[in-house]
Design a protein around this motif. Structure first.
Motif, PDB file in Angstrom:
ATOM      1  N   ARG A 139       0.846  -1.200   0.000  1.00 41.83           N
ATOM      2  CA  ARG A 139       0.000   0.000   0.000  1.00 41.83           C
ATOM      3  C   ARG A 139       0.877   1.244   0.000  1.00 41.83           C
ATOM      4  N   ASP A 140       0.300   2.340  -0.459  1.00 41.65           N
ATOM      5  CA  ASP A 140       1.036   3.601  -0.544  1.00 41.65           C
ATOM      6  C   ASP A 140       0.944   4.400   0.753  1.00 41.65           C
ATOM      7  N   GLN A 141      -0.167   4.249   1.469  1.00 43.60           N
ATOM      8  CA  GLN A 141      -0.430   5.115   2.615  1.00 43.60           C
ATOM      9  C   GLN A 141       0.095   4.499   3.914  1.00 43.60           C
ATOM     10  N   ILE A 142       0.892   5.270   4.633  1.00 41.43           N
ATOM     11  CA  ILE A 142       1.460   4.818   5.904  1.00 41.43           C
ATOM     12  C   ILE A 142       0.391   4.870   6.993  1.00 41.43           C
ATOM     13  N   LYS A 143       0.405   3.868   7.874  1.00 39.84           N
ATOM     14  CA  LYS A 143      -0.492   3.833   9.025  1.00 39.84           C
ATOM     15  C   LYS A 143       0.318   4.069  10.297  1.00 39.84           C
ATOM     16  N   ILE A 144      -0.048   5.112  11.034  1.00 40.19           N
ATOM     17  CA  ILE A 144       0.686   5.504  12.239  1.00 40.19           C
ATOM     18  C   ILE A 144      -0.285   5.606  13.412  1.00 40.19           C
ATOM     19  N   VAL A 145       0.118   5.084  14.567  1.00 38.06           N
ATOM     20  CA  VAL A 145      -0.714   5.138  15.775  1.00 38.06           C
ATOM     21  C   VAL A 145       0.147   5.658  16.932  1.00 38.06           C
ATOM     22  N   GLY A 146      -0.455   5.747  18.133  1.00 43.39           N
ATOM     23  CA  GLY A 146       0.330   6.013  19.325  1.00 43.39           C
ATOM     24  C   GLY A 146       0.048   7.312  20.044  1.00 43.39           C
ATOM     25  N   SER A 147       1.078   7.841  20.658  1.00 36.54           N
ATOM     26  CA  SER A 147       1.025   8.933  21.630  1.00 36.54           C
ATOM     27  C   SER A 147       0.275  10.181  21.175  1.00 36.54           C
ATOM     28  N   SER A 148      -0.567  10.697  22.070  1.00 35.47           N
ATOM     29  CA  SER A 148      -1.241  11.975  21.800  1.00 35.47           C
ATOM     30  C   SER A 148      -0.254  13.132  21.884  1.00 35.47           C
ATOM     31  N   THR A 149       0.814  12.977  22.648  1.00 30.78           N
ATOM     32  CA  THR A 149       1.829  14.028  22.766  1.00 30.78           C
ATOM     33  C   THR A 149       2.650  14.144  21.491  1.00 30.78           C
ATOM     34  N   VAL A 150       2.999  13.017  20.899  1.00 34.68           N
ATOM     35  CA  VAL A 150       3.776  13.023  19.654  1.00 34.68           C
ATOM     36  C   VAL A 150       2.882  13.303  18.452  1.00 34.68           C
ATOM     37  N   TYR A 151       1.583  13.121  18.609  1.00 31.58           N
ATOM     38  CA  TYR A 151       0.626  13.280  17.506  1.00 31.58           C
ATOM     39  C   TYR A 151       0.795  14.588  16.721  1.00 31.58           C
ATOM     40  N   PRO A 152       0.897  15.770  17.375  1.00 32.81           N
ATOM     41  CA  PRO A 152       1.021  17.005  16.576  1.00 32.81           C
ATOM     42  C   PRO A 152       2.275  17.025  15.701  1.00 32.81           C
ATOM     43  N   PHE A 153       3.374  16.477  16.217  1.00 32.65           N
ATOM     44  CA  PHE A 153       4.616  16.464  15.456  1.00 32.65           C
ATOM     45  C   PHE A 153       4.534  15.469  14.296  1.00 32.65           C
ATOM     46  N   SER A 154       4.021  14.279  14.591  1.00 32.50           N
ATOM     47  CA  SER A 154       3.855  13.251  13.569  1.00 32.50           C
ATOM     48  C   SER A 154       2.894  13.721  12.482  1.00 32.50           C
ATOM     49  N   SER A 155       1.820  14.381  12.886  1.00 31.57           N
ATOM     50  CA  SER A 155       0.834  14.872  11.920  1.00 31.57           C
ATOM     51  C   SER A 155       1.427  15.942  11.016  1.00 31.57           C
ATOM     52  N   TYR A 156       2.261  16.799  11.593  1.00 31.40           N
ATOM     53  CA  TYR A 156       2.896  17.848  10.781  1.00 31.40           C
ATOM     54  C   TYR A 156       3.775  17.213   9.706  1.00 31.40           C
ATOM     55  N   VAL A 157       4.583  16.226  10.104  1.00 33.09           N
ATOM     56  CA  VAL A 157       5.458  15.551   9.141  1.00 33.09           C
ATOM     57  C   VAL A 157       4.625  14.829   8.092  1.00 33.09           C
ATOM     58  N   ALA A 198       2.221  16.867   1.025  1.00 31.45           N
ATOM     59  CA  ALA A 198       2.261  18.102   0.235  1.00 31.45           C
ATOM     60  C   ALA A 198       3.478  18.193  -0.678  1.00 31.45           C
ATOM     61  N   THR A 199       4.557  17.513  -0.333  1.00 28.32           N
ATOM     62  CA  THR A 199       5.815  17.711  -1.068  1.00 28.32           C
ATOM     63  C   THR A 199       6.286  16.483  -1.859  1.00 28.32           C
ATOM     64  N   THR A 200       5.560  15.377  -1.767  1.00 27.90           N
ATOM     65  CA  THR A 200       5.921  14.174  -2.519  1.00 27.90           C
ATOM     66  C   THR A 200       4.686  13.639  -3.238  1.00 27.90           C
ATOM     67  N   SER A 201       4.883  12.582  -3.991  1.00 30.23           N
ATOM     68  CA  SER A 201       3.761  11.949  -4.693  1.00 30.23           C
ATOM     69  C   SER A 201       3.019  10.957  -3.811  1.00 30.23           C
ATOM     70  N   TYR A 202       3.507  10.753  -2.570  1.00 29.51           N
ATOM     71  CA  TYR A 202       2.871   9.804  -1.666  1.00 29.51           C
ATOM     72  C   TYR A 202       1.653  10.445  -0.993  1.00 29.51           C
ATOM     73  N   PRO A 203       0.619   9.642  -0.691  1.00 30.12           N
ATOM     74  CA  PRO A 203      -0.530  10.190   0.038  1.00 30.12           C
ATOM     75  C   PRO A 203      -0.163  10.525   1.477  1.00 30.12           C
ATOM     76  N   THR A 204      -0.875  11.461   2.056  1.00 28.34           N
ATOM     77  CA  THR A 204      -0.644  11.840   3.448  1.00 28.34           C
ATOM     78  C   THR A 204      -0.900  10.644   4.366  1.00 28.34           C
ATOM     79  N   PRO A 205       0.054  10.287   5.219  1.00 33.30           N
ATOM     80  CA  PRO A 205      -0.159   9.146   6.136  1.00 33.30           C
ATOM     81  C   PRO A 205      -1.358   9.366   7.060  1.00 33.30           C
TER      82      PRO A 205
END
Length: 347
Positions: free
Chosen positions: A24-42, A48-55
């Motif tokens: 699959r093309d789309q990454i699946k990420i789970v886990g910490s609510s504290t790390v969530y804002p940083f992971s979501s930004y990446v 936005a900057t590659t041909s891959y779908p947003t995880p």
């Protein structure tokens, strides 16, 4: 064409389709609510900057994310899990039990756990011992452990306000709660002889500190969404909340932190660990998925780049406390070469 050849070609076609369905093309990420804002930004930057779908990034809590991540190597399981504390021995063992043995751990920076209230309230300073006595299920009195009777802060110490103790905090699945129990509760009680005697009487060989949180309504588990805790503090101005520094910074117009042991959580006090409730932040990569989810490599490289996690990186602007330069470079090299996590380095 013979029947045998047709059967072989049909089987090969099925195998190709099955293999494609697993990838699959789309990454699946789970886990910490504290790390969530940083992971979501990446994740958004990757989309936005590659041909891959947003995880897809889900906030399940560190413990909840580990359970999902360690469930197996199937493509229905997450590729990456975020954590606001290091992977535990028992989680590493669960992964191994389910065949998840090729894991790379990435430390991305630091965070402090804020003990915060409505911004319009008077400032309030606490020691770790006072905070411990507010949340512990059992407390020592006259050499015995008794159910926590404290209902007001002034019950704990006459210098504290005559104000109801009500604390909105993370649930048991949260890494923030794990870190709070370790950095506040265990540290505050580790040398208490009453707790130690009770632990020895119960058959424990080692005593690291007491960390059971009361369940009488004073401490209210408020879910994995830390923004909801902020909203509760706006509505209930007597209450306090426990959440990561990034949410404190994001909502500085609504809530403010209390000093703990004389220190406020700031980027400087968190980075040098003088703020006593500071911790490291991580994500963990399931390397067995790398070939079937090509976007993973690009995501990991982007997350670990100077653009994201250096002293002047983008993630600092949303609350991540960066690593020292030499440590960051060492970790960047280890992560992007996908060094396998071993039991020796797991907490």
């Amino acid at each position: 064409m013979t029947f045998v050849k047709k059967a072989i070609l049909a089987s090969a076609a099925v195998a190709v389709v099955a293999s494609a369905a697993q990838a699959r093309d789309q990454i699946k990420i789970v886990g910490s609510s504290t790390v969530y804002p940083f992971s979501s930004y990446v994740a958004e930057e990757l989309g936005a900057t590659t041909s891959y779908p947003t995880p897809v990034v889900e906030s399940t809590g560190s413990g909840g994310g580990m359970k999902l991540f360690c469930a197996g190597n199937g493509m229905e399981t997450p590729d990456i899990t975020n954590a606001s504390r290091a992977m535990k021995d028992k989680e590493f063992a669960l992964c191994a039990q389910n065949g998840v043995t090729d894991i790379t751990g990435a430390m991305i920076g630091y965070d402090g756990i804020a003990f915060a209230q409505f911004s319009g309230n008077a400032d309030m300073e606490l020691t770790r011992k006072q905070l411990f006595l507010a949340v512990a299920e059992m407390i020592p009195m006259d050499g015995k452990l008794v159910p926590n009777p404290y209902k007001k802060w002034s019950d704990i110490d006459a210098s504290l306000p005559n104000r109801d103790i009500i604390i909105y905090g993370p649930p048991t699945s949260s890494g923030t709660r794990d870190a709070f129990e370790e950095l506040v509760m265990q540290k505050a009680s580790a040398k208490d002889e009453t707790y130690k005697a009770a632990a020895m009487a119960a058959g424990k060989k080692k005593f690291k500190g007491y960390h059971t949180i009361r369940q009488d309504g004073v401490y209210v588990p408020a879910g994995e969404n830390d923004n909801l805790i902020v909203q509760k503090l706006e509505r209930n101005k007597d209450a306090f909340g426990i959440f990561g520094y990034s949410f404190l910074e994001e909502n500085a117009d609504k809530v403010k932190a209390s000093k703990i042991d004389g220190k406020l959580p700031t980027p400087e006090t968190i980075a040098d660990a003088s703020y006593p409730v500071s911790r490291s932040l991580f994500f963990y990569i399931k390397n067995s998925h790398m070939d079937k989810v090509p976007a993973m490599k690009k995501y990991v490289e982007l997350f670990m780049s100077d653009k994201m996690i250096a002293e002047d990186g983008v993630l600092k602007t949303i609350g991540l406390i960066p690593l020292a330069s030499d440590l960051r470079k060492k970790i960047q090299g280890s992560v992007t070469s996908y060094t396998n996590l071993t039991a020796e380095v797991v907490k």
